[in-house]
Design a protein around this motif. Structure first.
Motif, PDB file in Angstrom:
ATOM      1  N   ARG A 268       0.772  -1.209  -0.032  1.00  0.00           N
ATOM      2  CA  ARG A 268       0.103   0.215   0.034  1.00  0.00           C
ATOM      3  C   ARG A 268       0.850   1.443  -0.003  1.00  0.00           C
ATOM      4  O   ARG A 268       1.833   1.296   0.756  1.00  0.00           O
ATOM      5  N   GLY A 269       0.493   2.183  -0.858  1.00  0.00           N
ATOM      6  CA  GLY A 269       1.401   3.686  -0.782  1.00  0.00           C
ATOM      7  C   GLY A 269       2.384   3.356  -1.929  1.00  0.00           C
ATOM      8  O   GLY A 269       2.793   4.517  -2.350  1.00  0.00           O
ATOM      9  N   GLN A 270       2.702   2.434  -2.675  1.00  0.00           N
ATOM     10  CA  GLN A 270       3.838   2.299  -3.451  1.00  0.00           C
ATOM     11  C   GLN A 270       3.070   2.439  -4.846  1.00  0.00           C
ATOM     12  O   GLN A 270       1.689   2.701  -5.257  1.00  0.00           O
ATOM     13  N   GLU A 271       3.800   2.605  -6.083  1.00  0.00           N
ATOM     14  CA  GLU A 271       3.574   3.054  -7.356  1.00  0.00           C
ATOM     15  C   GLU A 271       3.523   1.625  -8.004  1.00  0.00           C
ATOM     16  O   GLU A 271       4.253   0.907  -8.081  1.00  0.00           O
TER      17      GLU A 271
ATOM     18  N   ARG B 124      -9.861  -3.245 -16.765  1.00  0.00           N
ATOM     19  CA  ARG B 124      -9.646  -3.931 -15.443  1.00  0.00           C
ATOM     20  C   ARG B 124     -10.459  -4.671 -15.025  1.00  0.00           C
ATOM     21  O   ARG B 124     -11.965  -4.887 -15.454  1.00  0.00           O
ATOM     22  N   GLN B 125     -10.059  -5.933 -14.412  1.00  0.00           N
ATOM     23  CA  GLN B 125     -11.049  -7.119 -14.187  1.00  0.00           C
ATOM     24  C   GLN B 125     -10.875  -7.315 -12.835  1.00  0.00           C
ATOM     25  O   GLN B 125      -9.738  -7.912 -12.222  1.00  0.00           O
ATOM     26  N   LEU B 126     -11.736  -6.823 -12.030  1.00  0.00           N
ATOM     27  CA  LEU B 126     -11.633  -7.128 -10.354  1.00  0.00           C
ATOM     28  C   LEU B 126     -12.126  -8.482 -10.119  1.00  0.00           C
ATOM     29  O   LEU B 126     -12.907  -9.258 -10.945  1.00  0.00           O
TER      30      LEU B 126
ATOM     31  N   GLY C  70      -7.968  -2.050  -2.862  1.00  0.00           N
ATOM     32  CA  GLY C  70      -8.934  -2.445  -3.956  1.00  0.00           C
ATOM     33  C   GLY C  70      -8.311  -2.057  -5.273  1.00  0.00           C
ATOM     34  O   GLY C  70      -9.074  -2.353  -6.382  1.00  0.00           O
ATOM     35  N   ASP C  71      -6.995  -1.932  -5.648  1.00  0.00           N
ATOM     36  CA  ASP C  71      -6.576  -1.888  -6.881  1.00  0.00           C
ATOM     37  C   ASP C  71      -6.107  -3.134  -7.308  1.00  0.00           C
ATOM     38  O   ASP C  71      -5.823  -3.296  -8.517  1.00  0.00           O
TER      39      ASP C  71
ATOM     40  N   VAL D  62      -2.029  -6.052  -4.115  1.00  0.00           N
ATOM     41  CA  VAL D  62      -1.645  -5.068  -3.279  1.00  0.00           C
ATOM     42  C   VAL D  62      -1.728  -5.588  -1.583  1.00  0.00           C
ATOM     43  O   VAL D  62      -2.596  -5.935  -1.465  1.00  0.00           O
ATOM     44  N   LEU D  63      -0.583  -5.473  -1.162  1.00  0.00           N
ATOM     45  CA  LEU D  63      -0.421  -6.258   0.173  1.00  0.00           C
ATOM     46  C   LEU D  63      -0.852  -4.952   1.364  1.00  0.00           C
ATOM     47  O   LEU D  63      -0.684  -3.970   1.155  1.00  0.00           O
TER      48      LEU D  63
END
Lengths: 110, 115
Positions: free
Chosen positions: B15-18, B36-38, B85-86, B114-115
């Motif tokens: 979280r917070g990275q690019e 995008r496929q959630l 959520g990404d 995303v961890l």
């Protein structure tokens, strides 16, 4: 925007059976694509079929644009046919991007 | 005749990275689309680009997401300050340049966690 509905949402078949997947759309379209997403997540192009009927091996597709639906036929199904089948259409006549249906999850049992 | 190339195939970020996702279209194609496929969902359009030009970004979240398709090199989808959520599969597609609609071909996708 355009609505795309696919049915059935889930389908379980015995190997060798035939099936028909349906895609309804809420507005007139001038293009439609069918895809197979295999269990590894890859999207495979099946048909680009704005109207009429096309066949490719055991698969065929028919689009009746005036009645706003398309059908995908799978004959003599094989376990490798398992996965999710999506239809997709442009959201409007001038648009290029695709609006996808929610898919049909097909499982073919040996 | 190589298809649409995407890399990396898998990407893990905290979280917070690019996150930077790359897409090279098929040879002869100059239109690129990102979807995008959630998890457990269908594909949703994000952005449509031609070389050096964003044509339609109506599906892009307003913040943290950006896309480019430079004159040279691949198209890049950039997600800043990623959140859980990404986490999704991001697919790139390409098509030819002709007038009207052209068949889109998809790459293998980048699966972002995303961890």
């Amino acid at each position: 925007g355009i609505q795309v509905e696919q049915s059935p949402p889930d389908l379980i078949l015995q190997e060798g059976a035939n099936s028909t997947l349906r895609c309804n759309f809420s507005d007139s379209v001038n293009n439609l694509q069918w895809f197979h997403q295999n269990p590894w997540g890859q999207l495979i192009n099946l048909f680009y079929i704005p109207s009429g009927t096309k066949q490719n091996g055991r698969l065929s597709a028919t689009t009746v644009a005036t009645e706003r639906y398309s059908l995908l036929y799978i004959s003599s199904s094989q376990t490798t046919d398992s996965g999710v089948y999506f239809c997709a259409v442009p959201p409007s006549g001038s648009a290029r991007q695709l609006t996808f249906g929610s898919g049909t999850q097909l499982t073919v049992l040996p | 005749n190589a298809g649409v190339m995407q890399n990396p195939r898998h990407l893990v970020r905290r979280r917070g990275q690019e996150a930077r996702l790359r897409c090279s279209p098929m040879k002869g194609h100059s239109h690129v689309y990102w979807y995008r496929q959630l998890p457990e969902e269908g594909l949703k359009f994000m952005v449509y680009l031609q070389k050096e030009n964003i044509i339609d970004e109506s599906g892009m979240p307003k913040e943290r997401f950006s896309a480019e398709f430079p004159k040279e090199g691949p198209s890049i989808l950039r997600i800043q300050q990623v959140v859980r959520g990404d986490s999704a599969a991001y697919f790139c597609a390409s098509s030819r340049r002709d007038r009207g609609y052209n068949e889109q071909f998809f790459g293998p996708g980048t699966r972002l966690t995303v961890l």
